[in-house]
Design an enzyme around this catalytic site. Sequence first.
Site, PDB file in Angstrom:
ATOM      1  CG  LEU A 223      84.289  27.165   8.829  1.00 20.17           C
ATOM      2  CD1 LEU A 223      83.682  27.331   7.443  1.00 20.17           C
ATOM      3  CD2 LEU A 223      83.268  26.524   9.749  1.00 20.17           C
ATOM      4  N   GLY A 275      81.388  14.023  18.915  1.00 19.70           N
ATOM      5  CA  GLY A 275      80.135  14.772  19.015  1.00 19.70           C
ATOM      6  C   GLY A 275      80.473  16.228  19.254  1.00 19.70           C
ATOM      7  CB  CYS A 278      82.300  22.836  16.887  1.00 16.07           C
ATOM      8  SG  CYS A 278      81.987  24.346  17.776  1.00 16.07           S
ATOM      9  CE  LYS A 281      78.104  25.264  14.237  1.00 14.12           C
ATOM     10  NZ  LYS A 281      77.893  26.196  15.346  1.00 14.12           N
ATOM     11  NE  ARG A 348      75.359  22.567  22.087  1.00 12.40           N
ATOM     12  CZ  ARG A 348      75.835  23.804  22.051  1.00 12.40           C
ATOM     13  NH1 ARG A 348      75.342  24.680  21.207  1.00 12.40           N
ATOM     14  NH2 ARG A 348      76.808  24.168  22.863  1.00 12.40           N
TER      15      ARG A 348
HETATM   16  C1  UDX Z   1      85.899  21.617  19.500  1.00 10.77           C
HETATM   17  C2  UDX Z   1      87.297  22.206  19.250  1.00 10.77           C
HETATM   18  O1  UDX Z   1      88.272  21.404  19.935  1.00 10.77           O
HETATM   19  C3  UDX Z   1      87.340  23.643  19.744  1.00 10.77           C
HETATM   20  O2  UDX Z   1      88.605  24.231  19.439  1.00 10.77           O
HETATM   21  C4  UDX Z   1      86.226  24.431  19.071  1.00 10.77           C
HETATM   22  O3  UDX Z   1      86.196  25.750  19.577  1.00 10.77           O
HETATM   23  C5  UDX Z   1      84.886  23.775  19.293  1.00 10.77           C
HETATM   24  O4  UDX Z   1      84.918  22.413  18.864  1.00 10.77           O
HETATM   25  P1  UDX Z   1      84.619  20.625  21.605  1.00 10.77           P
HETATM   26  O5  UDX Z   1      83.628  20.130  20.602  1.00 10.77           O
HETATM   27  O6  UDX Z   1      84.122  21.369  22.796  1.00 10.77           O
HETATM   28  O7  UDX Z   1      85.691  21.569  20.899  1.00 10.77           O
HETATM   29  O8  UDX Z   1      85.439  19.366  22.180  1.00 10.77           O
HETATM   30  P2  UDX Z   1      86.662  18.478  21.629  1.00 10.77           P
HETATM   31  O9  UDX Z   1      87.582  18.249  22.754  1.00 10.77           O
HETATM   32  O10 UDX Z   1      87.255  19.024  20.396  1.00 10.77           O
HETATM   33  O11 UDX Z   1      85.962  17.078  21.315  1.00 10.77           O
HETATM   34  C6  UDX Z   1      85.042  16.912  20.252  1.00 10.77           C
HETATM   35  C7  UDX Z   1      84.626  15.469  20.140  1.00 10.77           C
HETATM   36  O12 UDX Z   1      85.687  14.655  19.652  1.00 10.77           O
HETATM   37  C8  UDX Z   1      84.184  14.837  21.457  1.00 10.77           C
HETATM   38  O13 UDX Z   1      83.050  14.034  21.261  1.00 10.77           O
HETATM   39  C9  UDX Z   1      85.375  14.005  21.866  1.00 10.77           C
HETATM   40  O14 UDX Z   1      85.023  12.929  22.692  1.00 10.77           O
HETATM   41  C10 UDX Z   1      85.866  13.538  20.507  1.00 10.77           C
HETATM   42  N1  UDX Z   1      87.290  13.173  20.509  1.00 10.77           N
HETATM   43  C11 UDX Z   1      88.242  14.109  20.751  1.00 10.77           C
HETATM   44  C12 UDX Z   1      87.657  11.851  20.272  1.00 10.77           C
HETATM   45  O15 UDX Z   1      86.805  10.994  20.051  1.00 10.77           O
HETATM   46  N2  UDX Z   1      88.994  11.532  20.274  1.00 10.77           N
HETATM   47  C13 UDX Z   1      89.968  12.442  20.513  1.00 10.77           C
HETATM   48  O16 UDX Z   1      91.144  12.064  20.497  1.00 10.77           O
HETATM   49  C14 UDX Z   1      89.588  13.773  20.760  1.00 10.77           C
HETATM   50  P1  ADP Z   2      77.082  28.127  21.831  1.00  7.97           P
HETATM   51  O1  ADP Z   2      77.622  26.752  22.120  1.00  7.97           O
HETATM   52  O2  ADP Z   2      77.447  28.617  20.449  1.00  7.97           O
HETATM   53  O3  ADP Z   2      77.380  29.112  22.902  1.00  7.97           O
HETATM   54  P2  ADP Z   2      74.347  27.943  22.824  1.00  7.97           P
HETATM   55  O4  ADP Z   2      73.131  27.375  22.166  1.00  7.97           O
HETATM   56  O5  ADP Z   2      74.857  27.332  24.090  1.00  7.97           O
HETATM   57  O6  ADP Z   2      75.478  27.968  21.701  1.00  7.97           O
HETATM   58  O7  ADP Z   2      74.098  29.483  23.142  1.00  7.97           O
HETATM   59  C1  ADP Z   2      73.561  30.399  22.255  1.00  7.97           C
HETATM   60  C2  ADP Z   2      72.623  31.325  23.039  1.00  7.97           C
HETATM   61  O8  ADP Z   2      72.223  32.407  22.167  1.00  7.97           O
HETATM   62  C3  ADP Z   2      71.321  30.668  23.517  1.00  7.97           C
HETATM   63  O9  ADP Z   2      71.220  30.778  24.924  1.00  7.97           O
HETATM   64  C4  ADP Z   2      70.200  31.472  22.793  1.00  7.97           C
HETATM   65  O10 ADP Z   2      69.060  31.665  23.608  1.00  7.97           O
HETATM   66  C5  ADP Z   2      70.902  32.789  22.523  1.00  7.97           C
HETATM   67  N1  ADP Z   2      70.309  33.567  21.421  1.00  7.97           N
HETATM   68  C6  ADP Z   2      69.974  33.145  20.182  1.00  7.97           C
HETATM   69  N2  ADP Z   2      69.465  34.164  19.448  1.00  7.97           N
HETATM   70  C7  ADP Z   2      69.488  35.261  20.231  1.00  7.97           C
HETATM   71  C8  ADP Z   2      69.106  36.640  20.039  1.00  7.97           C
HETATM   72  N3  ADP Z   2      68.631  37.073  18.880  1.00  7.97           N
HETATM   73  N4  ADP Z   2      69.259  37.484  21.081  1.00  7.97           N
HETATM   74  C9  ADP Z   2      69.763  37.042  22.268  1.00  7.97           C
HETATM   75  N5  ADP Z   2      70.141  35.779  22.502  1.00  7.97           N
HETATM   76  C10 ADP Z   2      70.011  34.888  21.506  1.00  7.97           C
END
Ligand code: UDX
Ligand code: ADP
Length: 466
Positions: A223, A275, A278, A281, A348
């Site tokens: 986190l 966006g 992660c 959220k 997402r």
């Molecule tokens: C993030 C963390 O980087 C990763 O370690 C964790 O496991 C999951 O969350 P992710 O969301 O896949 O990964 O992508 P990331 O590259 O972090 O970008 C997140 C958002 O920030 C995107 O929308 C990206 O466009 C934006 N971003 C990133 C910016 O706007 N500016 C930047 O300089 C970097």
């Molecule tokens: P992440 O980015 O965390 O991988 P996703 O939504 O892409 O998240 O993937 C999570 C997956 O977990 C989905 O495909 C969903 O169908 C699956 N899932 C959720 N609950 C269960 C469960 N109880 N058993 C099996 N699969 C599950």
Amino acid sequence: MKIKTICCIGAGYVGGPTMAVIAKQCPYIEVTVVDINESRIAAWNSKNLDELPIFEPGLADIVKETRGKNLFFSTDIDKAIDEAEMIFISVNTPTKTYGKGKGMAADLKYIELCARQIAKVAKQDKIVVEKSTLPVRTASAIKSILDNTGNGVKFQILSNPEFLAEGTAVQDLLNPDRVLIGGDTSTKEGEIAVQALVGIYSNWVPKDKILTTNVWSSELSKLTANAFLAQRVSSINAMSEICEKTGADIKEVSKAIGMDSRIGSKFLNASVGFGGSCFQKDILNLVYIAKSYGLNKVADYWEQVIIMNDHQKNRFSDNIVSTLYNTVSGKKITFLGWAFKKDTNDTRESPAIKVADNLLSEQAKIAVFDPKVTEERIYADLEYLNSRSPKENKDLLKVCLDPYEACKESHAIAILTEWDEFKNYNWKQVYDNMQKPAFIFDGRGILDKKTLEEIGFTYYKIGSGN
Ligand code: UDX
Ligand code: ADP
């Protein structure tokens, strides 16, 4: 203890790539990825590798190499749990949309269902690994369910948060900055479980990059990492607004501050907002945790990162409306990009969704082109907001398969995702087919101002006051 069988519950953006890389790097381990979503599993098993459910550079090659050898995708969850020595939980943990903690806390119902299913099925001792991002102390909840509802077998719970970023997942997994494993090392069984997971990663990750901590430090570190990263983006985005007012340029500011080794040069790109599944959220979750301990100042501090991000998205659409003479009603606006960042088909929390929603509320007509996101996904993203009927969304917003078609007759182009291909378009051709004056709103700062202005565009770049 050398693990030979792994089950991963959840075949999503985390489970899929992570297990593919483990299978590739550990040919002696049989890895089975299971999911309740049958069509997702069918897509992972599809012969045509272009049809894998998620797009990640390099992933299809690894799936091709390992699938059917030691990597399997299945809907038979019970069988995979029964046969595995180690079970990864990689299911989604979205923000709660109901009840206490609505809009803030993580919804743990999918995690709990997994724990109950593992407890029901397991007939031998298992190591259960939390891969999903979870609120601190979730491991103890999982342990309680497993210990109290199981068949008397012993469970060890580890926290192994995923740090991969989408779009670079394969590289991040192959060359991680660090691997974090949290476990109860005060007991012999806990230490054995931690070492079993260390044993898997040490097939390709140098030992000094594998950190072991207690479970709660591991959960909180995930986190914290995401909160710090998101905060950097909100900080640079806050400065981008000042740049636009003062005539400074955010790219120059980013470069200047990034050369300070204490700050570092990465993650300083101003944008239309962050966006992804992660950042928002996890921060909301952090805010909720802080509030639940009465730490209101801490909660307010982190919440500001989200407030700034929402502001950046709204500011971008407001600027489009005010620049287009205070009305976009009936005007065609083209979105280049819908994904939350380049090189992924994930949408997402993509800023494009909110920007589109704002403009649709102003009765704009939007044409969207994204190289990897499907039409179905785009409409689903809008419908989720519930701002208007699905029919109205479909009447006002069209998805195009060709970028030049998307830009035709358009009043303005908005760049929402930094896809590399956008840089190489024939911008003269685009300009010739647009309404005049032709505007570009570059929400990612990827295009060249001078070239576009020479063609005739009125060009607005996020964070640039010139
Ligand atoms: C993030 C963390 O980087 C990763 O370690 C964790 O496991 C999951 O969350 P992710 O969301 O896949 O990964 O992508 P990331 O590259 O972090 O970008 C997140 C958002 O920030 C995107 O929308 C990206 O466009 C934006 N971003 C990133 C910016 O706007 N500016 C930047 O300089 C970097
Ligand atoms: P992440 O980015 O965390 O991988 P996703 O939504 O892409 O998240 O993937 C999570 C997956 O977990 C989905 O495909 C969903 O169908 C699956 N899932 C959720 N609950 C269960 C469960 N109880 N058993 C099996 N699969 C599950």
